[in-house]
Design an enzyme around this catalytic site. Structure first.
Site, PDB file in Angstrom:
ATOM      1  N   LYS A 184       0.867  -1.181   0.000  1.00 11.10           N
ATOM      2  CA  LYS A 184       0.000   0.000   0.000  1.00 11.10           C
ATOM      3  C   LYS A 184       0.904   1.231   0.000  1.00 11.10           C
ATOM      4  O   LYS A 184       1.481   1.601   1.018  1.00 11.10           O
ATOM      5  CB  LYS A 184      -0.915   0.043   1.230  1.00 11.10           C
ATOM      6  CG  LYS A 184      -2.029   1.073   1.032  1.00 11.10           C
ATOM      7  CD  LYS A 184      -2.429   1.823   2.262  1.00 11.10           C
ATOM      8  CE  LYS A 184      -1.689   3.067   2.557  1.00 11.10           C
ATOM      9  NZ  LYS A 184      -1.773   4.177   1.599  1.00 11.10           N
ATOM     10  N   GLU A 259       9.936   1.369  10.600  1.00  8.09           N
ATOM     11  CA  GLU A 259      10.955   2.406  10.436  1.00  8.09           C
ATOM     12  C   GLU A 259      10.223   3.731  10.548  1.00  8.09           C
ATOM     13  O   GLU A 259       9.393   4.055   9.702  1.00  8.09           O
ATOM     14  CB  GLU A 259      11.623   2.227   9.072  1.00  8.09           C
ATOM     15  CG  GLU A 259      13.006   2.834   9.030  1.00  8.09           C
ATOM     16  CD  GLU A 259      13.036   4.047   8.163  1.00  8.09           C
ATOM     17  OE1 GLU A 259      12.912   5.152   8.732  1.00  8.09           O
ATOM     18  OE2 GLU A 259      13.154   3.914   6.946  1.00  8.09           O
ATOM     19  N   CYS A 293      13.564  10.733   6.811  1.00  9.77           N
ATOM     20  CA  CYS A 293      13.509  10.259   8.206  1.00  9.77           C
ATOM     21  C   CYS A 293      14.864  10.420   8.888  1.00  9.77           C
ATOM     22  O   CYS A 293      14.938  10.655  10.081  1.00  9.77           O
ATOM     23  CB  CYS A 293      13.042   8.817   8.238  1.00  9.77           C
ATOM     24  SG  CYS A 293      13.912   7.760   7.094  1.00  9.77           S
ATOM     25  N   GLU A 392      10.098  16.309  14.873  1.00 13.19           N
ATOM     26  CA  GLU A 392      10.494  16.082  13.485  1.00 13.19           C
ATOM     27  C   GLU A 392       9.714  17.039  12.590  1.00 13.19           C
ATOM     28  O   GLU A 392       8.485  17.040  12.591  1.00 13.19           O
ATOM     29  CB  GLU A 392      10.179  14.632  13.087  1.00 13.19           C
ATOM     30  CG  GLU A 392      10.676  14.287  11.719  1.00 13.19           C
ATOM     31  CD  GLU A 392      10.364  12.845  11.327  1.00 13.19           C
ATOM     32  OE1 GLU A 392       9.259  12.375  11.608  1.00 13.19           O
ATOM     33  OE2 GLU A 392      11.237  12.206  10.726  1.00 13.19           O
TER      34      GLU A 392
HETATM   35  P1  NDP Z   1       2.075   8.383   7.698  1.00 12.08           P
HETATM   36  O1  NDP Z   1       2.679   7.584   8.784  1.00 12.08           O
HETATM   37  O2  NDP Z   1       0.762   9.029   7.945  1.00 12.08           O
HETATM   38  O3  NDP Z   1       1.926   7.517   6.364  1.00 12.08           O
HETATM   39  C1  NDP Z   1       2.797   6.467   5.980  1.00 12.08           C
HETATM   40  C2  NDP Z   1       1.968   5.374   5.350  1.00 12.08           C
HETATM   41  O4  NDP Z   1       1.051   4.844   6.312  1.00 12.08           O
HETATM   42  C3  NDP Z   1       1.122   5.857   4.182  1.00 12.08           C
HETATM   43  O5  NDP Z   1       1.027   4.832   3.220  1.00 12.08           O
HETATM   44  C4  NDP Z   1      -0.235   6.094   4.846  1.00 12.08           C
HETATM   45  O6  NDP Z   1      -1.311   6.059   3.947  1.00 12.08           O
HETATM   46  C5  NDP Z   1      -0.287   4.928   5.812  1.00 12.08           C
HETATM   47  N1  NDP Z   1      -1.205   5.120   6.939  1.00 12.08           N
HETATM   48  C6  NDP Z   1      -1.727   6.275   7.414  1.00 12.08           C
HETATM   49  N2  NDP Z   1      -2.523   6.022   8.480  1.00 12.08           N
HETATM   50  C7  NDP Z   1      -2.511   4.690   8.669  1.00 12.08           C
HETATM   51  C8  NDP Z   1      -3.131   3.814   9.615  1.00 12.08           C
HETATM   52  N3  NDP Z   1      -3.937   4.249  10.579  1.00 12.08           N
HETATM   53  N4  NDP Z   1      -2.887   2.488   9.527  1.00 12.08           N
HETATM   54  C9  NDP Z   1      -2.056   2.009   8.576  1.00 12.08           C
HETATM   55  N5  NDP Z   1      -1.459   2.782   7.644  1.00 12.08           N
HETATM   56  C10 NDP Z   1      -1.669   4.108   7.700  1.00 12.08           C
HETATM   57  O7  NDP Z   1       3.095   9.451   7.276  1.00 12.08           O
HETATM   58  P2  NDP Z   1       2.835  10.577   6.185  1.00 12.08           P
HETATM   59  O8  NDP Z   1       3.150   9.977   4.880  1.00 12.08           O
HETATM   60  O9  NDP Z   1       1.521  11.254   6.319  1.00 12.08           O
HETATM   61  O10 NDP Z   1       3.900  11.583   6.661  1.00 12.08           O
HETATM   62  C11 NDP Z   1       3.677  12.335   7.863  1.00 12.08           C
HETATM   63  C12 NDP Z   1       4.874  12.303   8.726  1.00 12.08           C
HETATM   64  O11 NDP Z   1       5.407  10.981   8.822  1.00 12.08           O
HETATM   65  C13 NDP Z   1       5.994  13.114   8.200  1.00 12.08           C
HETATM   66  O12 NDP Z   1       5.810  14.469   8.435  1.00 12.08           O
HETATM   67  C14 NDP Z   1       7.127  12.484   8.978  1.00 12.08           C
HETATM   68  O13 NDP Z   1       7.177  13.004  10.281  1.00 12.08           O
HETATM   69  C15 NDP Z   1       6.778  11.034   9.017  1.00 12.08           C
HETATM   70  N6  NDP Z   1       7.416  10.235   7.975  1.00 12.08           N
HETATM   71  C16 NDP Z   1       8.505   9.469   8.296  1.00 12.08           C
HETATM   72  C17 NDP Z   1       9.129   8.725   7.327  1.00 12.08           C
HETATM   73  C18 NDP Z   1      10.309   7.878   7.604  1.00 12.08           C
HETATM   74  O14 NDP Z   1      10.951   7.447   6.648  1.00 12.08           O
HETATM   75  N7  NDP Z   1      10.618   7.549   8.837  1.00 12.08           N
HETATM   76  C19 NDP Z   1       8.684   8.769   5.955  1.00 12.08           C
HETATM   77  C20 NDP Z   1       7.502   9.554   5.722  1.00 12.08           C
HETATM   78  C21 NDP Z   1       6.915  10.239   6.715  1.00 12.08           C
HETATM   79  P3  NDP Z   1      -1.863   7.441   3.310  1.00 12.08           P
HETATM   80  O15 NDP Z   1      -0.768   7.986   2.512  1.00 12.08           O
HETATM   81  O16 NDP Z   1      -3.015   6.988   2.517  1.00 12.08           O
HETATM   82  O17 NDP Z   1      -2.236   8.319   4.466  1.00 12.08           O
END
Ligand code: NDP
Length: 489
Positions: A184, A259, A293, A392
């Site tokens: 996903k 992660e 990240c 962050e």
């Molecule tokens: P999210 O954690 O919201 O999203 C990551 C993935 O999880 C996406 O595919 C998202 O789907 C999905 N997701 C969202 N809610 C749920 C849930 N309840 N259960 C299961 N899966 C879910 O991060 P974002 O992409 O919105 O980014 C927001 C913040 O996350 C950033 O500002 C940053 O702080 C952090 N981040 C950290 C990363 C890393 O590499 N450690 C990478 C990206 C973000 P959908 O896109 O449809 O919401």
């Protein structure tokens, strides 16, 4: 090609399930936009729970009884290596789609992310038949063995910052070891995952072994974590989302690896090569627009060299003008969305109101009058208690703090809930290694930042998560151990 030249492209894509593109059961679709222009680039089928059930059935069948389950590991590896070749040969095209979906510079997408994704595929393709079990010479009356077996159906949930590369860190080891995968992708950036599904099929991957179901995380992601037909969730994203997934996965005692976020310290000692440290600091925070990240978002500089280092850092930051992401010379692209830009702007305001000194950038920007761009931003005079030192930001915003001596450097470095990455700059290798040992983080670079290799594991300490991607440790994430007792009497 520039953004202007390709803005007329408008794609349509369905879900990828059981080896082919299929519309969603509900018929719903969503639009992805190019954040550099705010123009729509594709209509994507939006998965829902019946689509997830269909993907689970296809992945389960491929795992239990399809050609994937019967294939020799070496043949699996060959398919992945073929896919790596195809991806490398199409790096420019994939990179262009990634850039338009995410806003990152084409230089990064086509010249770094795609080759790195291909390298990850070939690394794990080569390991497909090289994960060995053990024999235990414990008893004369029995032979004791262990086997490493695939976990089953893997649910991969990925973020938008490195859409294909981060997915590859999950897909490649999982497939190499005989698992099947449902991915996903983040709703903001689903396109390269769908393109890659088609490429894997072209490389010879049998139907059902890899499936892509875009859709809202709160629905599809949550349902994946709860689904009894999925054996493991591998997640990258925000720490709070990670916690929700852990709770959702508890009902089926699912294996989970995560992660998550970071607030990584980039520590510069007075004896460092300051020119190299300044260059590394810029790369640490502005690579990937800071939507990383592992971004070196806290610069910790020893007091006695503060002025000398900051002069170099600020000068370089001011030269990092945002540019058209499709221009090969651009090094600072558009943030992923207006929403993300608003988050970043809020943090900049909090830095100012809490008393930090803004010494570069600090403003939203546009290119050709459009886009979710933000200037390369540097704060000085930050204290560990300030919000911009603790949370962050996930954008091009650097918080600079000072320290006196090794002990304080490590204490400030570790004063965070996160522990994903860190760096140390020093000409004294013993001092650098002492710091590397004392910093509580999953990766520490010495006199470098943001370098990766598929063989070197990556993952978090503390609330940056658990489990490791890449390297031999990733192989453990996607296998389970079976013990066999053979009676010899
Ligand atoms: P999210 O954690 O919201 O999203 C990551 C993935 O999880 C996406 O595919 C998202 O789907 C999905 N997701 C969202 N809610 C749920 C849930 N309840 N259960 C299961 N899966 C879910 O991060 P974002 O992409 O919105 O980014 C927001 C913040 O996350 C950033 O500002 C940053 O702080 C952090 N981040 C950290 C990363 C890393 O590499 N450690 C990478 C990206 C973000 P959908 O896109 O449809 O919401």
């Amino acid at each position: 090609m520039t953004t202007e030249a390709v803005s007329s492209l408008h794609l349509q894509t369905d879900l990828f399930i059981g080896g082919k593109f299929v519309p969603s059961a509900s018929g719903k679709r969503f639009t992805t936009t190019n954040p550099a222009t705010a123009e729509p680039i594709a209509d994507v089928a939006e998965g829902d729970l019946p689509d997830l059930d269909q993907a689970v059935a296809a992945a389960r069948q491929a795992f239990e009884s399809g050609p994937w389950s019967a294939m020799k590991p070496r043949q699996r590896g060959r398919i992945l290596m073929k896919a790596a070749e195809l991806l490398l040969s199409r790096a420019d095209a994939f990179g262009q789609v990634e850039t338009m979906d995410n806003g990152k510079p084409i230089f990064e997408a086509a010249k770094i992310d795609m080759p790195a994704a291909a390298e990850c595929l070939s690394y794990f393709g080569e390991t497909a038949d090289k994960l060995y079990g053990e024999t235990h010479p414990a008893r004369p009356d029995a032979m004791l063995l262990t086997l490493r077996e695939p976990v089953g159906v893997i649910g991969a949930i990925t973020p938008w910052n490195f859409p294909l590369l981060q997915a590859m860190w999950k897909i490649a080891p999982a497939l190499a070891l005989g698992n099947t995968v449902i991915l996903k992708p983040a709703s903001a950036t689903p396109l390269t995952a769908l393109l890659f599904a088609e490429l894997l099929a072209e490389a010879g991957l049998p139907p059902g072994a890899f499936n892509v179901v875009p859709g809202p995380g709160a629905a599809i992601g949550k349902a994946m974590a709860e689904h009894p037909g999925i054996d493991k969730i591998s997640f990258t994203g925000e720490t709070e989302t990670g916690k929700a997934i852990l709770r959702a996965a508890a009902g089926t005692v699912k294996r989970v690896s995560m992660e998550l976020g970071g607030k990584s310290p980039n520590v510069v000692y007075a004896d460092a090569d300051l020119e190299a440290a300044a260059k590394g600091t810029i790369n640490a925070i502005f690579y990937g627009k800071g939507e990383l990240c592992s971004a070196g978002s806290r610069l910790l500089v020893e007091e006695s060299v503060h002025d000398a280092l900051m002069e170099k850092v600020v000068e370089r930051a001011k030269k990092m003008a945002p540019g058209d992401p499709l221009d090969p010379k651009t090094r600072l692209g558009s943030l992923v969305s207006e929403k993300q830009r608003s988050n970043v702007a809020r943090y900049v305001e909090s830095g100012k109101s809490e008393g930090a000194r803004l010494v570069a950038g600090g403003n939203a920007a546009s290119v050709n009058g459009k886009g979710a761009f933000f200037e390369a931003t540097v704060f000085d005079g930050v204290t560990p208690q300030m919000t911009i030192a603790r949370e962050e930001i996930f954008g091009p915003v650097l918080a600079t703090l000072t320290f006196k001596g090794e002990e304080e450097a490590v204490a400030i470095g570790n004063s965070t809930i996160y522990g994903l990455a860190a760096a140390v700059w020093s000409r004294d290798i013993k001092k650098a290694l002492r710091a590397a040992r004392a910093l509580k983080s999953g990766t520490v670079w010495i006199n470098a930042y943001n370098f990766y290799d598929p063989g070197l594991p990556f993952g978090g300490y503390k609330q940056s998560g658990f489990g490791r991607e890449r390297g031999h440790h990733a192989l453990e994430e996607y296998t389970q151990v079976k013990s066999i007792w053979v009676d010899l009497t």
